[in-house]
Write a protein that holds these residues in place. Sequence first.
Motif, PDB file in Angstrom:
ATOM      1  N   GLY A   1       0.838  -1.572  -0.024  1.00 65.82           N
ATOM      2  CA  GLY A   1      -0.483  -0.082   0.292  1.00 65.82           C
ATOM      3  C   GLY A   1       0.980   1.350   0.364  1.00 65.82           C
ATOM      4  O   GLY A   1       0.616   2.591  -0.739  1.00 65.82           O
ATOM      5  N   GLY A   2       1.879   0.898   0.671  1.00 69.07           N
ATOM      6  CA  GLY A   2       2.533   2.100   0.376  1.00 69.07           C
ATOM      7  C   GLY A   2       3.649   2.086  -0.596  1.00 69.07           C
ATOM      8  O   GLY A   2       3.500   3.422  -0.942  1.00 69.07           O
ATOM      9  N   SER A   3       4.028   1.565  -1.415  1.00 62.13           N
ATOM     10  CA  SER A   3       5.040   1.522  -2.456  1.00 62.13           C
ATOM     11  C   SER A   3       3.849   2.330  -3.994  1.00 62.13           C
ATOM     12  O   SER A   3       4.116   2.573  -4.770  1.00 62.13           O
ATOM     13  N   ALA A   4       2.481   2.227  -3.535  1.00 57.88           N
ATOM     14  CA  ALA A   4       1.641   2.271  -4.597  1.00 57.88           C
ATOM     15  C   ALA A   4       1.081   3.768  -4.656  1.00 57.88           C
ATOM     16  O   ALA A   4       1.127   4.741  -5.741  1.00 57.88           O
ATOM     17  N   ILE A   5       1.772   4.447  -2.917  1.00 56.92           N
ATOM     18  CA  ILE A   5       1.453   5.746  -2.984  1.00 56.92           C
ATOM     19  C   ILE A   5       2.719   6.459  -3.496  1.00 56.92           C
ATOM     20  O   ILE A   5       2.303   6.947  -4.557  1.00 56.92           O
ATOM     21  N   LEU A   6       4.181   5.510  -3.188  1.00 58.92           N
ATOM     22  CA  LEU A   6       5.290   6.547  -4.127  1.00 58.92           C
ATOM     23  C   LEU A   6       5.248   6.150  -5.124  1.00 58.92           C
ATOM     24  O   LEU A   6       5.682   7.060  -5.613  1.00 58.92           O
ATOM     25  N   GLN A   7       4.473   5.459  -5.251  1.00 55.89           N
ATOM     26  CA  GLN A   7       5.117   5.027  -7.140  1.00 55.89           C
ATOM     27  C   GLN A   7       4.333   5.993  -7.751  1.00 55.89           C
ATOM     28  O   GLN A   7       4.088   6.389  -8.733  1.00 55.89           O
ATOM     29  N   PHE A   8       2.678   6.483  -7.196  1.00 53.47           N
ATOM     30  CA  PHE A   8       2.092   7.571  -7.815  1.00 53.47           C
ATOM     31  C   PHE A   8       2.887   8.836  -7.397  1.00 53.47           C
ATOM     32  O   PHE A   8       3.202   9.132  -9.261  1.00 53.47           O
TER      33      PHE A   8
ATOM     34  N   ALA B   1      14.465   7.311  -3.558  1.00 53.69           N
ATOM     35  CA  ALA B   1      15.215   6.295  -2.359  1.00 53.69           C
ATOM     36  C   ALA B   1      14.144   6.028  -1.471  1.00 53.69           C
ATOM     37  O   ALA B   1      14.397   4.230  -0.765  1.00 53.69           O
ATOM     38  N   SER B   2      12.860   6.490  -0.804  1.00 57.66           N
ATOM     39  CA  SER B   2      12.087   6.256  -0.571  1.00 57.66           C
ATOM     40  C   SER B   2      11.106   4.462  -0.996  1.00 57.66           C
ATOM     41  O   SER B   2      10.986   3.480   0.114  1.00 57.66           O
ATOM     42  N   TYR B   3      10.562   4.808  -1.540  1.00 56.79           N
ATOM     43  CA  TYR B   3      10.360   3.409  -2.395  1.00 56.79           C
ATOM     44  C   TYR B   3      11.162   1.711  -2.273  1.00 56.79           C
ATOM     45  O   TYR B   3      10.386   0.587  -2.274  1.00 56.79           O
ATOM     46  N   THR B   4      12.351   2.610  -2.516  1.00 54.64           N
ATOM     47  CA  THR B   4      13.482   1.601  -2.164  1.00 54.64           C
ATOM     48  C   THR B   4      13.584   0.755  -1.127  1.00 54.64           C
ATOM     49  O   THR B   4      13.591  -0.430  -0.910  1.00 54.64           O
ATOM     50  N   TYR B   5      13.074   2.051  -0.185  1.00 52.69           N
ATOM     51  CA  TYR B   5      13.069   1.038   1.319  1.00 52.69           C
ATOM     52  C   TYR B   5      12.031   0.850   1.544  1.00 52.69           C
ATOM     53  O   TYR B   5      12.219  -1.112   1.630  1.00 52.69           O
ATOM     54  N   VAL B   6      11.256   0.749   1.668  1.00 53.52           N
ATOM     55  CA  VAL B   6       9.565   0.373   1.828  1.00 53.52           C
ATOM     56  C   VAL B   6       9.607  -0.872   0.398  1.00 53.52           C
ATOM     57  O   VAL B   6       9.853  -2.236   1.111  1.00 53.52           O
ATOM     58  N   ASP B   7       9.906  -1.205  -1.040  1.00 54.23           N
ATOM     59  CA  ASP B   7       9.458  -2.221  -0.875  1.00 54.23           C
ATOM     60  C   ASP B   7      11.032  -3.154  -1.233  1.00 54.23           C
ATOM     61  O   ASP B   7      10.777  -4.650  -1.246  1.00 54.23           O
TER      62      ASP B   7
ATOM     63  N   MET C   1       2.371  -5.347  -6.131  1.00 54.31           N
ATOM     64  CA  MET C   1       2.271  -3.974  -6.356  1.00 54.31           C
ATOM     65  C   MET C   1       2.489  -3.477  -7.478  1.00 54.31           C
ATOM     66  O   MET C   1       1.975  -2.183  -6.895  1.00 54.31           O
ATOM     67  N   ALA C   2       2.306  -3.904  -8.682  1.00 52.95           N
ATOM     68  CA  ALA C   2       1.907  -3.576  -9.954  1.00 52.95           C
ATOM     69  C   ALA C   2       0.683  -3.110 -10.154  1.00 52.95           C
ATOM     70  O   ALA C   2       0.418  -2.067 -10.946  1.00 52.95           O
ATOM     71  N   LEU C   3      -0.170  -3.318  -9.120  1.00 55.66           N
ATOM     72  CA  LEU C   3      -1.852  -3.437  -9.493  1.00 55.66           C
ATOM     73  C   LEU C   3      -2.674  -1.901  -8.985  1.00 55.66           C
ATOM     74  O   LEU C   3      -2.950  -1.735  -9.710  1.00 55.66           O
ATOM     75  N   LEU C   4      -1.736  -1.487  -7.858  1.00 56.84           N
ATOM     76  CA  LEU C   4      -2.088  -0.217  -7.449  1.00 56.84           C
ATOM     77  C   LEU C   4      -2.063   1.303  -8.017  1.00 56.84           C
ATOM     78  O   LEU C   4      -2.789   1.829  -7.927  1.00 56.84           O
ATOM     79  N   PRO C   5      -0.623   0.765  -8.296  1.00 57.86           N
ATOM     80  CA  PRO C   5      -0.221   2.684  -8.961  1.00 57.86           C
ATOM     81  C   PRO C   5      -1.421   2.807 -10.354  1.00 57.86           C
ATOM     82  O   PRO C   5      -1.696   4.532 -10.345  1.00 57.86           O
ATOM     83  N   PRO C   6      -1.659   2.331 -10.823  1.00 58.86           N
ATOM     84  CA  PRO C   6      -2.640   2.421 -12.346  1.00 58.86           C
ATOM     85  C   PRO C   6      -3.368   2.825 -12.455  1.00 58.86           C
ATOM     86  O   PRO C   6      -4.682   3.887 -12.852  1.00 58.86           O
ATOM     87  N   VAL C   7      -3.875   2.424 -10.721  1.00 57.46           N
ATOM     88  CA  VAL C   7      -5.211   3.662 -10.796  1.00 57.46           C
ATOM     89  C   VAL C   7      -5.165   4.422 -10.493  1.00 57.46           C
ATOM     90  O   VAL C   7      -6.104   5.591 -11.207  1.00 57.46           O
ATOM     91  N   LEU C   8      -4.820   5.251  -9.549  1.00 57.19           N
ATOM     92  CA  LEU C   8      -4.120   6.353  -8.956  1.00 57.19           C
ATOM     93  C   LEU C   8      -3.674   7.204 -10.230  1.00 57.19           C
ATOM     94  O   LEU C   8      -4.301   8.167 -10.409  1.00 57.19           O
ATOM     95  N   LEU C   9      -2.949   6.757 -10.809  1.00 63.24           N
ATOM     96  CA  LEU C   9      -2.451   7.869 -11.948  1.00 63.24           C
ATOM     97  C   LEU C   9      -3.368   8.208 -12.828  1.00 63.24           C
ATOM     98  O   LEU C   9      -4.046   9.215 -13.613  1.00 63.24           O
ATOM     99  N   PHE C  10      -4.220   6.597 -12.909  1.00 61.39           N
ATOM    100  CA  PHE C  10      -5.685   7.332 -14.569  1.00 61.39           C
ATOM    101  C   PHE C  10      -6.252   8.632 -13.960  1.00 61.39           C
ATOM    102  O   PHE C  10      -6.990   8.786 -14.760  1.00 61.39           O
ATOM    103  N   ALA C  11      -6.829   8.037 -13.076  1.00 63.47           N
ATOM    104  CA  ALA C  11      -7.779   8.815 -12.366  1.00 63.47           C
ATOM    105  C   ALA C  11      -6.845  10.421 -12.420  1.00 63.47           C
ATOM    106  O   ALA C  11      -8.226  10.899 -12.654  1.00 63.47           O
TER     107      ALA C  11
END
Length: 274
Positions: A63-70, A153-159, A176-186
């Motif tokens: 979950g934290g990674s999805a936010i950082l990836q966005f 650096a932050s998401y590298t630590y998280v992941d 982990m790859a499934l959540l960021p597209p939802v945020l990005l496309f919205a």
Amino acid sequence: MSLEVVVLVLFGAALHATWNAIIKAGTEKSLDAALVSAGGAVAALPFLGLLPLPLPAAWPFIGGSAILQFAYFQLVAAAYRAGDIGLVYPVMRGVAPLLIVASSGYVLGETLSGGALAGVVTICAGILTLAFEARHGSRRAMLLALANACVIASYTYVDGIGARRAGNPVSYTLWMALLPPVLLFAWAFSQRGTRHVRVNWWRGLIGGTGSIASYGIALWAMTKAPVAMVAALRESSILFALVISVVVLKERASPWRYIAGGLIAAGVLVLRLG
């Protein structure tokens, strides 16, 4: 670090530079970033049923990674709107391992060797060399790239931690790859609409497959070697990006970029050997 890990991480680095070039070459960089993220999710879907679920301890990290990836993809798009890939990419990817190596002792309890410290100094020299070119380029692009280095650096630590707790780093990567597209496309659709997606979906699929493969390799390697070392070795992608910027995208590169690229790559090599 074994030869197998080194070769696979270098292959992942080449894939990483390639999908960044796809975003840079596009006309709608926010949507192209969303497409690449979505392409990674599409590439992941067929394999989800073949692997065990990540262990419960890993889900907060997903979950934290999805936010950082966005945040990461948004900053990638903004930085490439402001500057050349040959300038932006080395700063993003060169500063991130510097931050990780400098802080890994506090975050992960990893001890820095003399070789690692030498690598940090060499990477710093490469980044400072890029500052000379920044005098003639976009300072906004540099600031966006530096901000994204902090996100990387932050998401590298998280992941890195999440993959270790998941029980299976490949499964962690795919979920982990499934959540960021939802945020990005919205976000992207609210700003720019859908026509670009209908025309350029294939760019996202190619770039996304390369993205998920590249990052999956890195997370697997982080279960075999220290996170700081893998993160640093992965940034050899800087050299691939420099070649792509000149040969494919026809960007003009001053001698400073070549000097900086060589110094950053040398720092990565020293970190690897150290």
